[in-house]
Every structure is written in C-alpha cells, then in structure tokens.
Design a protein around this motif. Structure first.
Motif, PDB file in Angstrom:
ATOM      1  N   THR A  77       0.822  -1.215   0.000  1.00  8.69           N
ATOM      2  CA  THR A  77       0.000   0.000   0.000  1.00  8.69           C
ATOM      3  C   THR A  77       0.854   1.261   0.000  1.00  8.69           C
ATOM      4  N   MET A  89       2.020   1.871  -3.471  1.00  8.80           N
ATOM      5  CA  MET A  89       0.963   2.381  -4.354  1.00  8.80           C
ATOM      6  C   MET A  89       0.699   3.863  -4.088  1.00  8.80           C
ATOM      7  N   GLN A  90       0.712   4.248  -2.801  1.00  8.84           N
ATOM      8  CA  GLN A  90       0.489   5.660  -2.492  1.00  8.84           C
ATOM      9  C   GLN A  90       1.631   6.506  -3.053  1.00  8.84           C
ATOM     10  N   ALA A 110       1.114   7.055  -6.647  1.00  7.96           N
ATOM     11  CA  ALA A 110       0.119   8.112  -6.887  1.00  7.96           C
ATOM     12  C   ALA A 110       0.726   9.483  -6.630  1.00  7.96           C
ATOM     13  N   ASP A 111       1.482   9.607  -5.530  1.00 12.79           N
ATOM     14  CA  ASP A 111       2.078  10.898  -5.177  1.00 12.79           C
ATOM     15  C   ASP A 111       3.128  11.325  -6.199  1.00 12.79           C
ATOM     16  N   LEU A 125     -11.413   0.900  -3.770  1.00 11.98           N
ATOM     17  CA  LEU A 125     -10.216   1.590  -3.294  1.00 11.98           C
ATOM     18  C   LEU A 125      -9.527   2.331  -4.439  1.00 11.98           C
ATOM     19  N   TYR A 176      -6.173   5.007  -4.960  1.00 11.14           N
ATOM     20  CA  TYR A 176      -5.055   5.759  -4.372  1.00 11.14           C
ATOM     21  C   TYR A 176      -5.050   7.161  -4.964  1.00 11.14           C
ATOM     22  N   THR A 177      -5.293   8.144  -4.133  1.00  8.04           N
ATOM     23  CA  THR A 177      -5.404   9.519  -4.597  1.00  8.04           C
ATOM     24  C   THR A 177      -4.122  10.266  -4.260  1.00  8.04           C
TER      25      THR A 177
END
Lengths: 549, 549
Positions: A444, A447-448, A451-452, A502, A504-505
């Motif tokens: 996780t 994945m974040q 996204a970032d 879900l 990831y933003t």
C-alpha cells in the motif's frame, strides 16, 4: 448454479499454470486452481548437463499437465458442469517459443532430440540470444527498417527472431528439423483445437508483424542469413488471427483430458499482460495499466501508431480491436525490493515487506535525503539498456535501512513517471493509472508513493487474476453471443471487467516535493543513461574482464 | 631498571586520556594507562538542559583527572621512579578550546557560569559555529585575505575564531567574562607548569597565525565585529612557542597529583595527529603519514609554503622545525565502515569487520562492478564541503553486502589517492605512505587496497600509540641533552621513532585496474563535487525542509 454460464481462462505463467472459472454474466470468479510446473524454469542443467549462463527453458509437458490438473479440479470444486462452460481462452508468457514437427509434437519430446537444449521451449527470460539481437538491431538500423520504430528503436534478445536465429546459429540441425517454430501460446491452442493458429498479439509484439504490412520482409531476413530468408513461409504462418477469434473447438482428446465438452470454443492465444487490460475494465485510451510484480509492464491504448522511443512496442489491435496497443516496461521493481531484503534483512520473516513499509510510511517525501536510480536489473523503458545499473545517492552516517527501502520504492515510481511523461511527450496521453498484480495488491505504501510521484489517481483491477480473467473474457468472445458469450470484447469488458472501490489519490503536498525530486532523478537518469557518462557500462566491462581473468 | 631514563607522553583524546611511558634511548614503551573521561563528550544535555544540535562540549576536570589517574598508575605498574622520568609532553585534540579567568580557572568551573554551555570546553567536533565560519570565509574572500590560501581556501567551523565568534554572538557575557580564550592543549600545560604558553601547532593550524606574519590582522577581526578587534591582545597571546620548547617545570601541586618530580620539564603543547609524524620516524618531505581511524588525517612535510586547494592547512614548523607542515583529511573512513555494519549487520559480533574483510579479500578489484563516493560524512580534502553525501553506483540484483563493503573501502582509498594527486599536482611530492591508528593496524585488506589504489608502499608506524609517543618525544626535547633527553626532535626521531617490518606493497595488476576505476571515481568526484550537478546539496535542502515541516 444450473442456470449460470461460465467461461474458463487458463493462465500459463513462469512457474505455474492456473485455471480460473468465471461467471460470464457478472465476471464473478467461482473457482481457481493452480499447478506448479513439475520442471519449472530449467536454467541450470538439462538431463544432467549444465546449461550456459542466461539460458531459461521449459518443458511443454508442463503446459499439458496444467490443463489436466487444474481444469477438472476447478470444475469439480465449483460444482460447475461441462455443459455450463461456454468458452475457454488462454494467456501465456511471451515470447516463449519452441520448435515442433509438422504434427505439432515438440522436438524435445522426441527421443532423438531430448538432449539438445535448443529442442526445448525457450522461456521469455532466456537471455542467451543477445548476440543475435545485437546483430538484428545493427542490420535494421543500417537498412533503415521502418518497423524498428514500432519497437521503440530496439528489438529485444527475448523476442522471436532473436531466439530463432540463436537456434540456427548454435544448432542448425534443430532449425532444419523443426517444421514449425511457434509461440508456446499458439502451441497449446493447437493442442487444444488440433488446428494451428498464430495470434495477433505475439505476432505483433514479438515477431515483427503488423496489420498493415504483415511480417518483416524476406529481404531483411536474408541479410541475417540466407537460410532464414523463407522462415516465415517455411516454419511459421502468414495468417494471423485477431484476439477473441475462435481458434477452433476443443478436440475429443482434450475434452477427455480437461473434462470439458468436445467442440467447446477455444479463443486464439493471448499474452498475460495484454489480457489484463480488459480485465481491469479498460476500454479506451488515456488509462495506463501497470502490471506490477517482479518487473512492471505498462499497457496503454492509443488512436494512432506513433513512434515512442523506448517503448516495447505498438501493435494495431494488439490489446483491444480498434486501438493501437502500446507496451512499455520497467525491468526492475519487486525484484529490487526483494534484493534489498535478501541482501540486508536475510533473517527477516515473511512479513518483512509489510514491516519495512510500515516504518517507511512514517517518513516524509525527501526526508531521507536519498535518491536512487532503479536500474538494478537494467532499464527497459525508456532507455532500453540492460547494461545500466543501480545507483544510490545522498547517504550519510545517519542513513537507515528503512530510508534506503523507501528511496528504492520512490525510484521505481520515478521510473514509471518517466514512462508516463515519455508517452505524454510523444502524443499518447496518460490521464489515469490502473494497476494489477501482486505488488499492487499488497504494497500500500508503494501504491500511495506511485500516486504521489505521478500525481495521478490509481485504481486497482478488481480481479487478483487479471490475466486469467482477461483470457476467459476472450473465451467468451470466441463463444459469441449465440454461444452464450459475447460478440465483442467491449461487451465482455462492460460485464466482466472492472476495478475495486479503493482508489489511491495523490497527496498534492507530497506530489510537489516529488516533482522537485523527479527533476533530480531526471538529471541523473539522462546523465548516466544517455551517454553523458557511460561509467555503468565501463564498470560492467571491468567486472566481466575480472570475472573471466 | 634503575639505569634507564624515560619520558612521558600524555594523549588527551576525544573519549579518554592516556599516559605512555617510553625509554628515552630506545623508544621502547614500558607502560601505558588509560582514563575514560567521566563526562565524555557532552552533546545531548548539560546539567539537565538539552543542548542544540551540533554541539559537543567537554569538562576540563576530566583532563586533570587523566593526569591523576594515569600517571601515577603507569609509574607504579612499570616500576619506574619519578627520578627516572626526564621530561613530559602532551598532545591534544584540536581545536578544543575554552574560556578561563586570568588565573586559568575555566569559567565552567565557577558556580556563576556552570549552567552556561558557552562557559565549557568546545570540543573539536562542536559544529555549531558554522554560521560564523561561513561569515569568516565570505569576509576573507571579499577582502582577499592572503592567509585563506594557507587553509586550502576555507576556514573551518571547527576552528578557533569560529568558536570564539560563536561565544561572542550567542553569549557575549561569557566572552566578556573570559580573561583568556585558549586551546585546552595550552590550558593543561598551563595547569602543569603554572605558566601560560601558546603552542605553534594550534596557533598555526587553527588560529590564523603564521611565523612570518603572526596572527590575523586586527582590521580583519574588526570587520567580523568591532568587539573582536583586539581579541588577540586581550584574551590570547602573541608570543607563540615552537614545538619541543620547554613550557616550564612541573609545579609542586602537579607533582603531587602525578607523583612526578617538581620542576620536571614540560614541553609546549602539541596536537595528536601532528605529534604522530615523528613517532612514525618521519624526518623529511615525501613521506605522507595517514592517521587512520574514524576519519583520516594526512600529514606531509614540504620545503616551501605552497597553496594547495582543499588541504586543511600549511604551517611553517607546524609539524617539525625547518619544514612546512601540510595537513589534509578525509572526514569519513572508519565511520563509513561502522555505518555499514551498524546498518546492515546489526546482529553481527565483534569480529564482523574481520569476517567481512576475509570475504571481501576473495574479490578481485573491479569484480563487483561497484563504485562509491566516500562522502557519507561530507568531504574534507580536497573539496572542503560538509554538504556532500555518499554515493553507490553499479548495483545489480546480484550485488552482495560483501561487495558493497569492499566498494566502500575502495572509495576511501580513492579519496586518499585524490589527496595525494592533489599534493603532487601542486608541487608537494608524495613518494611513500606511512600509516598509524587503529584502522591501519587492524584492517589488513583495507591497507592492501590503499597500497594497490595509490600504487605506493605503505609502512606502519611501530607504535600503536603514535600520538602519545610523539608527545613523549617532544618531552625529551624539552628536557634537552643535558637533562637526559635530546636537543633536537630529529635526534629523538632517530632513536625513538620508526616503523614495523611489515610493509604493504602494491600489487601492480591490481594497481592497473584501480587506476582505471580511479578515473571513473574522479569523473564522479568532479561532477558531483565541483558544481556540475549540486544534487547532493539540493537533496539536503529538501531533507532539512521536510524535517522541520
């Protein structure tokens, strides 16, 4: 569940094969069975004789055993009858290829040939055809071959003609004895249907075929070697079948082996990464799918064929009909993190990645002061250079293992951002990210960070078995509407594909810091990757010389 | 041993003090005693109040306790009587400085001042005077101060006027209350003799003093701050005593404290690294001594004052009379290897370096394909930049911890070769290498790699306590021929200094490979260290911002 109809997807992976049974109306996965190949990856010795470095073979018998062990089992376990199954599709690693006789019997299955390693299946990661690939690239560049652009400017040692030429170079007797040279993907469909077909996906991405111009010219092949001039006509097939077409009906023998019904529609073969795109619910351009595991494949649809330097390939209808399918890739991802753990936490338990992630998640972007180049396994896109190597910069006496672990994750994300910006730059827009594969589901923090770093939301494919699901969806298309499936893959996507809730933003503050760091990454990337300082290649040359000497 | 005569060397280190008793005729070491400072390095809190980052203080009481605990003990243990001891010398870390009253009482020993951290000893590695050092350098550059060249172009935050100015900036009350500002080295000699002296070594290397021109000008000091204009006359001493001069006789109080005889000749103070040169038997130019531990000091004699960019300093008579003493340094060495072990082998036992060395010794130069920049603790010589950071390049999925360990060792050796070539380039020849210190004695692979990388033989100083031995040798010179010692340090060198039989001889094949790799090191060194790409500084800035934010 007597009223329901199902399709079967069979995924032939590197270490195992898997059958997935899917509800054709909803995409619900009602059962799955895995068969770990008895012979696995044959990369050390064959029949007691050592193999040279960079070799990787497989035994085609393992593919037949996969059908025999998994399909009856998944039917039995899910209580689905053979009559309820309306179609079957397969996906395969690629380019994974083999020589057979005219009847489709692998040469390696014949007593005369079983000790010749060139008679066996060359797995996708067989890398011993590099000399042949180098010559193919040199000749293609010198001749100004237009097709080279479709492969991002470089033809890989993993691909079909590199492997064919290696067979001819090193074992001409195998080359001449082979009536057929083909992808294992097409071979298993041939075994299932009794009918030889050649699927569009591997023809396009691996064998220099294109919907407009067909196969690479005989003139080019003659320059490689006069004996290869007519290889397409003599040992391949000019007729290429689009994805989703019915290759034929299941033979009686295969019906007995699988407990499926004779005559069951079998879709033409497909490739694992490519089959994942419809499974993720993607039916249009702008949505980049990342298949995340040991390495990362990036799949993207476009509306035109556009030369994009450093991509792996663009093939019209190569992923979904009506679009140009683009593929790019990172040669290192999960394997870099596995290297870190193997090297620096050898005593750690199974949950080591979770523990490292939990601690790395407490760090802010840039807080470690570290920056890495994710080239532990070379660079596929966009530099296409296997001789690059990993770099870590910014270490101090306070640097911790957790900081290094996070810097490695960040470097992999920077690698993906490089690929995205390259697509954008060459006119293939990337608006949203989709992800599937083990790493996407488990990691996780990673994945974040993706996204970032990329500044784009990431959706996860709903299925944990995207390849097999995609194969099953093409099986439904092979069955067609009248046969209980769908006439078009887009109908199957609407009903069977999709993502999870879900998402990831991207965190905008983190994205800003990462954009600063990405500028630094890009400077190092171009300095070490684009010939300003070829130290990595020179170090490799010294290393090779010292290992021999 | 009633006929023999001895001298005593007392070495005041960072964590402990040590007394060494040496036969004045042979240099034989007959006894040694260590006192670990009760208060050690005070860098977290003082009297219960936290200290800011980068602070490092000491308690001068620990220096007196060193004399009291070690000197009587070493006499007793070796059966040497006070009458047999003909002289004593001391060496100290530097610049380690403190404020005292007119009688030499440290301000920190007074009840009114004991809670003010600026009243304490600022240890050499107190780094909180960086803003003052930056301003000193800027002003000196703008004014074209000629002395700046003597410090390789940069005055350090560790040095005397940076620390003095920090006291004035942050605690003017301490500055004004201090009658004297002096090196702890000179303070302990003052305590021993009752007489204030200022030694040439610290004056020259730390306090902008030169035999030709004396101290830095009052004009310059006034530009720093008008209050500092007369600091030399008000709180220091213009009379600087050459090394080996007798500072005075031991006072009755000190004789009682140490069980030595009153009136015993005490040499003027010296610095640890500088005192090691005569101990290693070096009496002429061309022989570079490496004091190898956490960091590395490089000491070299020359026949003229030559500006060498990036060195720490050149001082006439600063090491041995009649020569220009050059000092350079690497800010990271043993501490980089300690970082590696702490970070990646936290479970390993005490012999971990030996085990890593044994395994690393099986690798050939260049075989790992790795290259590192040894900047984990910044770079002292020749870039003089604390904001540089470590780099590792060439990693693959096969890279092992042992390969990284060896690459780190090699990078430290490349750092020393850079310093040697820099001296050579600016006309200060380096023909032979000498080494002393813990790392030189213990790490045989490291020493062989240093020989192979530099292409020069390396001799080891005979003594394991070179600093204390050198201090004792200057004690013998303070006693003089008539007093049972020597009239000149060169006589002491001939009798008491020297090397071991073991010589590390460069392997020419390895040297050739390392010369190829050193070219790569130099390219990276210049690219990241000389402003082509200041990514390391920018990453540090991001890191600092994120740690605050």
């Amino acid at each position: 569940m007597p009223d329901r109809k199902f399709v079967l997807g069979v995924d032939f992976g590197t270490e195992s094969g898997r059958a997935l049974l899917v509800d054709v109306d909803t995409g619900e996965e009602v059962g799955t069975e895995v068969y770990p190949y008895a012979d696995g990856v044959i990369d050390r010795s064959l029949n007691g004789r050592p193999l040279p470095p960079d070799w990787a073979l497989q035994n085609p018998e393992d593919y037949l055993r996969t059908l025999n062990r998994t399909v009856p089992a998944v039917l039995a376990a899910s209580g689905v009858s053979a009559e309820q199954v309306v179609g079957v599709g397969i996906d395969f690693t690629a380019c994974t290829m083999l020589p057979t006789d005219a009847a489709g019997t692998p040469l390696c299955a014949k007593p005369d040939w079983k000790d010749n390693p060139h008679a066996w299946v060359k797995l996708w990661k067989h890398h011993a055809a590099q000399p042949e690939a180098d010559k193919i690239n040199e000749i293609a560049r010198n001749r100004g071959e237009a097709w080279l652009q479709r492969y991002g400017g470089k033809y890989s040692s993993e691909w079909f003609f590199s492997k064919v030429w290696q067979i001819f170079d090193e074992a001409p007797e195998v080359y001449y004895a082979a009536d057929r040279l083909l992808e294992a993907a097409d071979w298993i469909v041939w075994q299932m249907t009794g009918k030889e077909t050649r699927n569009l996906c591997t023809a396009g991405y691996k064998a220099i075929w294109d919907k407009q111009s067909g196969f690479v010219s005989s003139e080019f092949l003659r320059v490689l070697d006069s004996a290869l001039e007519r290889v397409v006509d003599q040992k391949m097939m000019r007729n290429v079948s689009p994805l989703g077409e019915c290759a034929g009906g299941l033979t009686r023998e295969m019906a007995a082996l699988t407990r499926l019904r004779p005559g069951l529609p079998v879709a033409v073969a497909n490739v694992d990464a490519h089959a994942s795109v419809p499974a993720a619910g993607i039916a249009e351009p702008g949505k980049l799918l990342m298949i995340m595991g040991t390495s990362i494949c990036h799949m993207l649809l476009g509306t035109a064929s556009q030369p994009v330097p450093g991509m792996c390939g663009v093939v019209e209808d190569g992923i979904l009909p009506g679009f140009f399918g683009y593929e790019a890739g990172q040669s290192g991802a999960g394997d870099i993190l596995a290297w870190f753990v193997r090297t620096f936490c050898p005593e750690a338990g199974a949950a080591v990645h979770e523990e490292l992630e939990a601690r790395a998640a407490r760090l802010k972007p840039g807080e470690s002061g570290l920056l890495a180049l994710d080239w532990w396994n070379g660079n596929r896109s966009v530099l296409v250079d296997t001789h690059l190597s990993g770099l870590l910069l910014g270490a101090t006496l306070e640097t911790t293992p957790v900081e290094i672990y996070r810097a490695l994750i960040e470097s992999i994300a920077f690698g993906t951002r490089t690929i995205i910006e390259n697509f954008d730059h060459y006119g293939i827009p990337v608006n949203e990210l989709y992800a599937c594969g083990g790493m996407a589901e488990k990691n996780t923090l990673l994945m974040q960070i993706f996204a970032d770093v990329t500044g784009r939301p990431i959706k996860l494919a709903r299925s944990s078995q995207s390849s097999a699901l995609g194969a099953a969806m093409f099986g439904a298309v092979a069955a067609g509407n009248k046969g209980g499936g769908y006439d078009a893959i887009y109908d199957a996507i609407a009903r069977m594909g999709g993502t999870r809730e879900l998402v990831y933003t991207p965190n905008q503050a983190s994205h800003q810091v990462y954009t600063t760091l990405f500028k630094e990454y890009t400077d190092l990337h171009d300095y070490f990757g684009r010939e300003a300082n070829e130290v990595m290649k020179r170090l490799r040359a010294v290393k090779a010389a010292q290992r021999v000497g």
